[in-house]
Design a protein around this motif. Structure first.
Motif, PDB file in Angstrom:
ATOM      1  N   ILE A   5     -34.840  16.855  41.270  1.00 53.53           N
ATOM      2  CA  ILE A   5     -35.003  15.546  40.630  1.00 53.53           C
ATOM      3  C   ILE A   5     -33.871  14.646  41.128  1.00 53.53           C
ATOM      4  CG2 ILE A   5     -35.023  14.293  38.449  1.00 53.53           C
ATOM      5  CD1 ILE A   5     -36.080  16.822  37.119  1.00 53.53           C
ATOM      6  N   GLU A   6     -34.221  13.484  41.595  1.00 58.21           N
ATOM      7  CA  GLU A   6     -33.247  12.541  42.127  1.00 58.21           C
ATOM      8  C   GLU A   6     -32.190  12.204  41.071  1.00 58.21           C
ATOM      9  OE1 GLU A   6     -32.990  11.173  45.196  1.00 58.21           O
ATOM     10  OE2 GLU A   6     -34.676  12.346  45.918  1.00 58.21           O
ATOM     11  N   PRO A   7     -30.917  12.107  41.480  1.00 53.92           N
ATOM     12  CA  PRO A   7     -29.833  11.806  40.525  1.00 53.92           C
ATOM     13  C   PRO A   7     -30.037  10.508  39.745  1.00 53.92           C
ATOM     14  CG  PRO A   7     -28.919  12.560  42.598  1.00 53.92           C
ATOM     15  CD  PRO A   7     -30.405  12.380  42.816  1.00 53.92           C
ATOM     16  N   TRP A   8     -30.536   9.469  40.393  1.00 54.41           N
ATOM     17  CA  TRP A   8     -30.741   8.201  39.699  1.00 54.41           C
ATOM     18  C   TRP A   8     -31.786   8.337  38.599  1.00 54.41           C
ATOM     19  CZ3 TRP A   8     -35.541   6.060  39.524  1.00 54.41           C
ATOM     20  CH2 TRP A   8     -36.462   6.475  40.478  1.00 54.41           C
ATOM     21  N   ARG A  10     -32.470  11.247  36.974  1.00 55.51           N
ATOM     22  CA  ARG A  10     -31.876  12.099  35.932  1.00 55.51           C
ATOM     23  C   ARG A  10     -31.077  11.269  34.932  1.00 55.51           C
ATOM     24  NH1 ARG A  10     -32.113  15.573  33.637  1.00 55.51           N
ATOM     25  NH2 ARG A  10     -30.349  16.928  33.845  1.00 55.51           N
ATOM     26  N   GLU A  11     -30.428  10.229  35.411  1.00 58.56           N
ATOM     27  CA  GLU A  11     -29.594   9.389  34.551  1.00 58.56           C
ATOM     28  C   GLU A  11     -30.402   8.590  33.536  1.00 58.56           C
ATOM     29  OE1 GLU A  11     -26.809   6.961  36.657  1.00 58.56           O
ATOM     30  OE2 GLU A  11     -26.234   8.601  37.979  1.00 58.56           O
ATOM     31  N   ILE A  12     -31.647   8.276  33.846  1.00 62.61           N
ATOM     32  CA  ILE A  12     -32.429   7.426  32.950  1.00 62.61           C
ATOM     33  C   ILE A  12     -33.456   8.189  32.126  1.00 62.61           C
ATOM     34  CG2 ILE A  12     -32.091   5.367  34.358  1.00 62.61           C
ATOM     35  CD1 ILE A  12     -34.942   5.750  35.424  1.00 62.61           C
ATOM     36  N   LEU A  13     -33.701   9.456  32.427  1.00 61.75           N
ATOM     37  CA  LEU A  13     -34.690  10.227  31.673  1.00 61.75           C
ATOM     38  C   LEU A  13     -34.221  10.463  30.239  1.00 61.75           C
ATOM     39  CD1 LEU A  13     -35.812  12.956  34.216  1.00 61.75           C
ATOM     40  CD2 LEU A  13     -37.071  10.932  33.493  1.00 61.75           C
ATOM     41  N   ARG A  14     -35.133  10.292  29.297  1.00 60.72           N
ATOM     42  CA  ARG A  14     -34.856  10.509  27.884  1.00 60.72           C
ATOM     43  C   ARG A  14     -36.062  11.194  27.244  1.00 60.72           C
ATOM     44  NH1 ARG A  14     -30.546   9.782  29.456  1.00 60.72           N
ATOM     45  NH2 ARG A  14     -29.086   8.134  28.993  1.00 60.72           N
ATOM     46  N   CYS A  15     -35.814  11.861  26.132  1.00 61.30           N
ATOM     47  CA  CYS A  15     -36.886  12.492  25.379  1.00 61.30           C
ATOM     48  C   CYS A  15     -37.828  11.398  24.879  1.00 61.30           C
ATOM     49  CB  CYS A  15     -36.309  13.290  24.212  1.00 61.30           C
ATOM     50  SG  CYS A  15     -37.566  13.978  23.109  1.00 61.30           S
ATOM     51  N   PRO A  16     -39.135  11.514  25.112  1.00 60.83           N
ATOM     52  CA  PRO A  16     -40.061  10.475  24.654  1.00 60.83           C
ATOM     53  C   PRO A  16     -40.236  10.443  23.134  1.00 60.83           C
ATOM     54  CG  PRO A  16     -41.266  12.271  25.673  1.00 60.83           C
ATOM     55  CD  PRO A  16     -39.808  12.556  25.882  1.00 60.83           C
ATOM     56  N   VAL A  17     -39.798  11.496  22.441  1.00 63.19           N
ATOM     57  CA  VAL A  17     -39.953  11.552  20.985  1.00 63.19           C
ATOM     58  C   VAL A  17     -38.753  10.926  20.269  1.00 63.19           C
ATOM     59  CG1 VAL A  17     -40.228  13.088  18.996  1.00 63.19           C
ATOM     60  CG2 VAL A  17     -41.433  13.588  21.131  1.00 63.19           C
ATOM     61  N   CYS A  18     -37.535  11.358  20.635  1.00 62.62           N
ATOM     62  CA  CYS A  18     -36.348  10.893  19.902  1.00 62.62           C
ATOM     63  C   CYS A  18     -35.392  10.042  20.740  1.00 62.62           C
ATOM     64  CB  CYS A  18     -35.595  12.093  19.319  1.00 62.62           C
ATOM     65  SG  CYS A  18     -34.866  13.160  20.572  1.00 62.62           S
ATOM     66  N   ARG A  19     -35.679   9.902  22.023  1.00 62.11           N
ATOM     67  CA  ARG A  19     -34.882   9.075  22.944  1.00 62.11           C
ATOM     68  C   ARG A  19     -33.502   9.642  23.255  1.00 62.11           C
ATOM     69  NH1 ARG A  19     -39.327   7.135  24.336  1.00 62.11           N
ATOM     70  NH2 ARG A  19     -40.187   5.384  23.234  1.00 62.11           N
ATOM     71  N   GLU A  33     -36.606  23.604  33.089  1.00 57.40           N
ATOM     72  CA  GLU A  33     -37.121  22.621  32.153  1.00 57.40           C
ATOM     73  C   GLU A  33     -36.003  21.673  31.762  1.00 57.40           C
ATOM     74  OE1 GLU A  33     -38.621  24.945  28.861  1.00 57.40           O
ATOM     75  OE2 GLU A  33     -36.644  25.206  27.997  1.00 57.40           O
ATOM     76  N   LEU A  34     -36.387  20.562  31.176  1.00 58.13           N
ATOM     77  CA  LEU A  34     -35.427  19.611  30.628  1.00 58.13           C
ATOM     78  C   LEU A  34     -35.499  19.735  29.116  1.00 58.13           C
ATOM     79  CD1 LEU A  34     -36.116  16.494  32.867  1.00 58.13           C
ATOM     80  CD2 LEU A  34     -34.206  18.092  33.020  1.00 58.13           C
ATOM     81  N   GLN A  35     -34.340  19.881  28.479  1.00 59.84           N
ATOM     82  CA  GLN A  35     -34.284  20.066  27.037  1.00 59.84           C
ATOM     83  C   GLN A  35     -33.609  18.878  26.378  1.00 59.84           C
ATOM     84  OE1 GLN A  35     -32.226  23.791  26.526  1.00 59.84           O
ATOM     85  NE2 GLN A  35     -33.964  24.983  27.263  1.00 59.84           N
ATOM     86  N   CYS A  36     -34.159  18.480  25.251  1.00 62.17           N
ATOM     87  CA  CYS A  36     -33.589  17.383  24.479  1.00 62.17           C
ATOM     88  C   CYS A  36     -32.210  17.790  23.979  1.00 62.17           C
ATOM     89  CB  CYS A  36     -34.521  17.065  23.314  1.00 62.17           C
ATOM     90  SG  CYS A  36     -33.986  15.655  22.371  1.00 62.17           S
ATOM     91  N   ALA A  37     -31.246  16.904  24.103  1.00 63.35           N
ATOM     92  CA  ALA A  37     -29.870  17.203  23.706  1.00 63.35           C
ATOM     93  C   ALA A  37     -29.634  16.984  22.215  1.00 63.35           C
ATOM     94  CB  ALA A  37     -28.892  16.355  24.510  1.00 63.35           C
ATOM     95  N   GLY A  38     -30.587  16.367  21.529  1.00 65.90           N
ATOM     96  CA  GLY A  38     -30.430  16.105  20.098  1.00 65.90           C
ATOM     97  C   GLY A  38     -31.617  16.589  19.312  1.00 65.90           C
ATOM     98  N   ASP A  52     -42.724  20.528  36.960  1.00 65.12           N
ATOM     99  CA  ASP A  52     -43.747  21.008  37.889  1.00 65.12           C
ATOM    100  C   ASP A  52     -43.515  20.410  39.269  1.00 65.12           C
ATOM    101  OD1 ASP A  52     -45.005  22.455  35.912  1.00 65.12           O
ATOM    102  OD2 ASP A  52     -46.587  20.979  35.558  1.00 65.12           O
ATOM    103  N   GLY A  53     -43.129  21.242  40.218  1.00 67.98           N
ATOM    104  CA  GLY A  53     -42.918  20.765  41.584  1.00 67.98           C
ATOM    105  C   GLY A  53     -41.886  19.660  41.678  1.00 67.98           C
ATOM    106  N   GLY A  54     -40.851  19.724  40.860  1.00 68.61           N
ATOM    107  CA  GLY A  54     -39.802  18.718  40.885  1.00 68.61           C
ATOM    108  C   GLY A  54     -40.093  17.497  40.033  1.00 68.61           C
ATOM    109  N   ILE A  55     -41.239  17.495  39.349  1.00 68.43           N
ATOM    110  CA  ILE A  55     -41.621  16.356  38.516  1.00 68.43           C
ATOM    111  C   ILE A  55     -41.597  16.768  37.050  1.00 68.43           C
ATOM    112  CG2 ILE A  55     -43.466  14.706  37.972  1.00 68.43           C
ATOM    113  CD1 ILE A  55     -44.407  15.114  40.900  1.00 68.43           C
ATOM    114  N   PRO A  56     -40.756  16.123  36.238  1.00 68.95           N
ATOM    115  CA  PRO A  56     -40.725  16.468  34.810  1.00 68.95           C
ATOM    116  C   PRO A  56     -41.990  15.976  34.109  1.00 68.95           C
ATOM    117  CG  PRO A  56     -39.218  14.666  35.277  1.00 68.95           C
ATOM    118  CD  PRO A  56     -39.791  15.111  36.590  1.00 68.95           C
ATOM    119  N   VAL A  57     -42.564  16.835  33.267  1.00 68.52           N
ATOM    120  CA  VAL A  57     -43.763  16.503  32.504  1.00 68.52           C
ATOM    121  C   VAL A  57     -43.299  16.081  31.105  1.00 68.52           C
ATOM    122  CG1 VAL A  57     -45.981  17.340  31.644  1.00 68.52           C
ATOM    123  CG2 VAL A  57     -45.100  18.175  33.835  1.00 68.52           C
ATOM    124  N   LEU A  58     -43.127  14.780  30.916  1.00 69.77           N
ATOM    125  CA  LEU A  58     -42.563  14.250  29.674  1.00 69.77           C
ATOM    126  C   LEU A  58     -43.649  13.806  28.698  1.00 69.77           C
ATOM    127  CD1 LEU A  58     -39.538  12.239  31.105  1.00 69.77           C
ATOM    128  CD2 LEU A  58     -39.580  14.561  30.187  1.00 69.77           C
TER     129      LEU A  58
END
Length: 68
Positions: A5-8, A10-19, A33-38, A52-58
């Motif tokens: 996943i490109e660094p730029w 990664r910096e802007i991705l957020r959980c779609p439920v709680c942000r 996988e990407l896990q919500c930090a809160g 999936d294949g470098g693409i986060p399924v949010l």
């Protein structure tokens, strides 16, 4: 893990439920996988989103819910 996943992005991705920020994690089967930090919706409850294949399924309905 999610090094594809490109660094730029990664910096802007957020959980779609709680942000909350998403951090790198490993699912029960060993996949990246990407896990919500809160907490999401309830204390101690979090969501994890597969990659999936470098693409986060949010998609909230496809997220794995787990207890922190």
């Amino acid at each position: 893990m999610s090094a594809t996943i490109e660094p730029w992005l990664r910096e802007i991705l957020r959980c779609p439920v709680c942000r909350q920020e998403l951090v790198d994690g490993t699912g029960p089967e060993g996949g990246a996988e990407l896990q919500c930090a809160g907490d999401c919706e309830q204390p101690g409850q979090r969501r994890a989103y597969r990659i999936d294949g470098g693409i986060p399924v949010l998609l909230a309905e496809e997220a794995r819910v787990f207890q922190a």
